[in-house]
Design a protein around this motif. Structure first.
Motif, PDB file in Angstrom:
ATOM      1  N   ALA A 156       0.762  -1.143  -0.032  1.00 50.40           N
ATOM      2  CA  ALA A 156      -0.040  -0.041   0.002  1.00 50.40           C
ATOM      3  C   ALA A 156       0.836   1.212  -0.002  1.00 50.40           C
ATOM      4  O   ALA A 156       0.741   1.920  -0.762  1.00 50.40           O
ATOM      5  CB  ALA A 156      -0.969   0.039   1.065  1.00 50.40           C
ATOM      6  N   ASP A 157       1.885   1.352   0.724  1.00 50.19           N
ATOM      7  CA  ASP A 157       2.756   2.406   0.946  1.00 50.19           C
ATOM      8  C   ASP A 157       3.456   2.408  -0.586  1.00 50.19           C
ATOM      9  O   ASP A 157       3.841   3.702  -0.906  1.00 50.19           O
ATOM     10  CB  ASP A 157       3.793   2.228   2.095  1.00 50.19           C
ATOM     11  N   GLU A 217       1.423   4.186  -2.929  1.00 52.23           N
ATOM     12  CA  GLU A 217       1.489   5.758  -2.518  1.00 52.23           C
ATOM     13  C   GLU A 217       2.783   6.253  -3.362  1.00 52.23           C
ATOM     14  O   GLU A 217       2.649   7.598  -4.009  1.00 52.23           O
ATOM     15  CB  GLU A 217       1.651   6.128  -1.063  1.00 52.23           C
ATOM     16  N   LYS A 232      -4.591   0.363  -2.790  1.00 46.03           N
ATOM     17  CA  LYS A 232      -5.442   1.047  -1.572  1.00 46.03           C
ATOM     18  C   LYS A 232      -5.119   2.606  -1.939  1.00 46.03           C
ATOM     19  O   LYS A 232      -5.758   3.473  -1.485  1.00 46.03           O
ATOM     20  CB  LYS A 232      -4.783   0.711  -0.271  1.00 46.03           C
ATOM     21  N   ASN A 233      -3.758   2.715  -2.079  1.00 43.94           N
ATOM     22  CA  ASN A 233      -3.410   4.189  -2.462  1.00 43.94           C
ATOM     23  C   ASN A 233      -2.960   4.498  -3.834  1.00 43.94           C
ATOM     24  O   ASN A 233      -2.739   5.669  -4.278  1.00 43.94           O
ATOM     25  CB  ASN A 233      -2.044   4.468  -1.553  1.00 43.94           C
ATOM     26  N   GLU A 254      -2.897   5.648  -7.388  1.00 44.03           N
ATOM     27  CA  GLU A 254      -3.977   6.320  -8.192  1.00 44.03           C
ATOM     28  C   GLU A 254      -3.770   6.254  -9.762  1.00 44.03           C
ATOM     29  O   GLU A 254      -4.160   6.999 -10.585  1.00 44.03           O
ATOM     30  CB  GLU A 254      -4.144   7.751  -7.837  1.00 44.03           C
TER      31      GLU A 254
END
Lengths: 358, 358, 358
Positions: free
Chosen positions: C130-131, C134, C158-159, C161
């Motif tokens: 997830a990180d 990002e 999750k992060n 985009e």
């Protein structure tokens, strides 16, 4: 006639974080009326970036200003690194930091020679860093190196005649990470740029971690000590009796900023404006995740407007339940990384003119 | 209107070594009155570069001339490798050689598909080199391969239809390294290019190492045997009774150049004009650093004007205290590597026309 | 005035396979009178490519049409991916698939950030996917990920985009491989594109392998089920009693195409028009080469005009003595891979306009 290209690039500029506070580079640029301290940046041309002690507050602000310009403008058309080759020599592997530098180079039209995991390569044949430095002279224009050995910078510099950017040397320093941290703070509160920040804008910094063995934390504190008009107090929160370490002892003693050390996070947490967290310590030649005695989560006793910085990667010390809150400055901090590294590369490679500066 | 670009590139051309003798490509070009043997280079178009036996003296000189042209001119503007993709397939990792090839490609505006450490990749699933060769047909325009297995060249060539450049095959050969070695010698003493070199310019070559198990040494000797008018004697200095090995037995027997073998370095060292040193032997599927019985340092009994070549990486066999002396031709040798590899790529990919040649 | 550049690129277009049937993209384009279903492709703009169930027959055909256009035209001049950065994040190493994607990007003038072997990098420090997602938001424009963990897609999304292309997730799916398989079939027999294929052109597909644990096979079958007017029967040949697995149970039950399962390859082999073979199963977190009980070789009882598909890498299950025969469609299949991946990237990154489409 540039419409196709512009349309092409339009999607890619202005990357931002998915969660937490978003930071505008415009506010920082507006604070200095769009002026960039070109003199401070020009002094970096041809220089290596090894240790935050080589900077002063003015240089840190100038790099942040250039990063803000790069973040706010679509500069791919200027191709500021055209014709330049950056060598990313990661003798200690790091996906995140390597890609961050490589993205910075590629977005500005430079080229990359990548050593994603130097431990499995030529080193196995016993090649010295000094000889590798000699090779790098002919391969590229700038060397970005991470290495598990704190002494690596002296060793490669014996023969290397290209600028060297230290991307982490053992338990030594990680100067571009510290610039990234401060870029986030200066975008968050531009008044911190000022030699004498208004009293109500000054910040109490709390650092959860041990600067002595954590290079990112050490470099962050080293820069913090330069912001004497903006930082009203620094509190080091650590389970160790002496978390400071050799490198910072003298700068801390000489600093006018009050420094306190505590092992009781609960006591001070509610007083902090900025909480800097990290958990990865460098011990000898390996990483260790320190015990997360000081875990932050959404129920932590934080000031309502306190912000959290973390250089990432994180472990248990920083809960994901903070991601959606305004305490989360760490995603915005990460989102600024590429632009800070671009600013450093443009300055070091003396390519300010390609941006109409200098 | 090209001023920005030219200024941009101005910093990056003419890379040179930090220490030791510096070699000008101009002297080599002047020796042949700026003429380049385009016919010899044209014959390389579309060819694989597998084994130095495929060359003759004339081709070696032609490649050195083209390398000298590339080293002396700022050719990035010509983009000779524009639109070409080179695959650097290092099934045996080597930072130095891989980056050298990749730098050569990028500087000429080609692109790179990099396999930095093939041992951890698809091979683990049992894919044959023949099938990998089939894949490479669609991925790139030229394949640069290093592999621990001496038989790898035949295997990948079963399906590969792109030119293949052997960047080291087990205990086999390393032809571009030998071209780099000779490029240094021809820049150092251009008269060696001539079919009949003046007597006082001829050289006595000494080789510390075992060509039989050291591919770089073997390839160097293989080229040396072609310079019958320039090499007056070759002395192999080795602890082994028979250091020559199978591949070189016949070429050495057929050569008019006198070859002697000794295990007493002290006896011959003072007679040598050129000393070639290496220490890394390839034994089965692993490297071994041979005992440095024949260590060279600043106190070695060298002729005052003797020069030392070493393909690097080095170990104890070559002391750093020689780096600052004029015996050090090995740093200049390394500094020429990128240009020789560029010359080979331009010839093999038939892009001489982009440089106004051919 | 483009003659130099065109000449430069002329060599590199129209890559084709060294052995077996060669497939022309022109036949596929002619079948639809040069028309490309731009609407179906436009719907992919900004989308992630995670699972073949997100496609329908029309989209699969549209991607094949665009791939055929890219294969038949020299599109480098259009630079459709100029200014775009693709991140190839291979947390499970794969030379073949990674280079295939990277070649696709580079040929269209995009840039690549490469993680050749994520297992040795930042993950070691415990960073969550997830990180990492990002981080990737700021590094590139599209993420191409392979990961040993079937759940990886949810985790990184999750992060993240940016569009994500699944290049293999554990025992999950491998959608672009399935598109490549179908691109080969549609070039081989363009009538299969049609919603209602003439009876004599319909195919009986045989699959040697277990879709339940083989992601490439599973994705291939998932697409096959969409070609209801072209596939008259599917036979699964497996040593397992239930080779289908959870993901395919419902789609197979709902499909009008008759599906049979057998463990007797000899019985059905002679009836098959298309034989799809694979041997690599994903079991937990490691690969296993299944027993080659169903080995194909030149003496296998194949229909004279049957064709074999294999996603490669192969092991004993597919003998090299088939390479020179017309049964070999697997080399042509591999040769189409780069073009299919280019088509997917052009559609996902909304760059159809650069090709004069959309």
């Amino acid at each position: 006639m540039l419409s196709t290209k512009q349309k092409n690039n339009a999607l890619t500029a202005h990357a931002t974080n998915s969660k937490g506070q978003r930071l505008s580079p415009i506010r920082l640029l507006d604070y200095t009326h769009g002026k960039i301290d070109e003199e401070a940046l020009a002094a970096l041309a041809g220089q290596s970036i090894l240790n935050p002690r080589q900077f002063d507050r003015r240089t840190v602000v100038a790099i942040a200003q250039l990063a803000a310009l790069l973040e706010s403008r679509n500069v791919e058309m200027d191709k500021p690194l055209d014709g330049k080759i950056a060598i990313t020599a990661f003798f200690e592997a790091s996906t995140r930091t390597r890609l961050s530098f490589e993205s910075a180079v590629l977005r500005l039209d430079g080229k990359v020679l990548s050593v994603p995991d130097g431990q499995v390569t030529g080193i196995a044949k016993g090649e010295s860093l000094a000889d590798i430095g000699e090779m790098f002279n002919t391969y590229g224009d700038v060397v970005i190196m991470r290495h598990p050995d704190t002494d690596c910078l002296d060793e490669i510099s014996k023969n290397l005649e290209r600028p060297l950017i230290n991307a982490g040397n053992g338990s030594g320093h990680h100067p571009t990470q510290a610039l990234i941290d401060w870029y986030a703070l200066l975008k968050w509160r531009p008044e911190l740029c000022s030699p004498i920040c208004p009293e109500e804008k000054k910040v109490h910094l709390g650092i959860i971690g041990t600067p002595g063995s954590m290079r990112a934390v050490k470099s962050f504190v080293r820069l913090a000590l330069m912001f004497t008009g903006a930082v009203k107090k620094i509190t080091l929160i650590s389970e160790l009796a002496d978390p400071v370490g050799l490198d910072l002892t003298e700068p801390i003693e000489e600093s006018p900023i009050p420094i306190e050390i505590t092992n009781d996070a609960q006591e001070v947490l509610s007083q902090l404006d900025v909480v800097y967290v990290n958990s990865i310590a460098f011990l000898g030649d390996s990483y260790r995740n320190l015990d997360a005695r000081y875990k932050l989560d959404a129920s932590s006793n934080l000031k309502p407007d306190a912000v959290i910085l973390h250089p990432l990667a994180r472990n248990d010390e920083l809960s994901e339940d903070l991601d959606e809150t305004d305490h989360n400055l760490y995603f915005a901090q990460a989102a600024g990384a590429v632009f800070v590294r671009q600013a450093v590369l443009v300055a070091v490679l003396d390519r300010m003119s390609a941006l109409g500066l200098g």
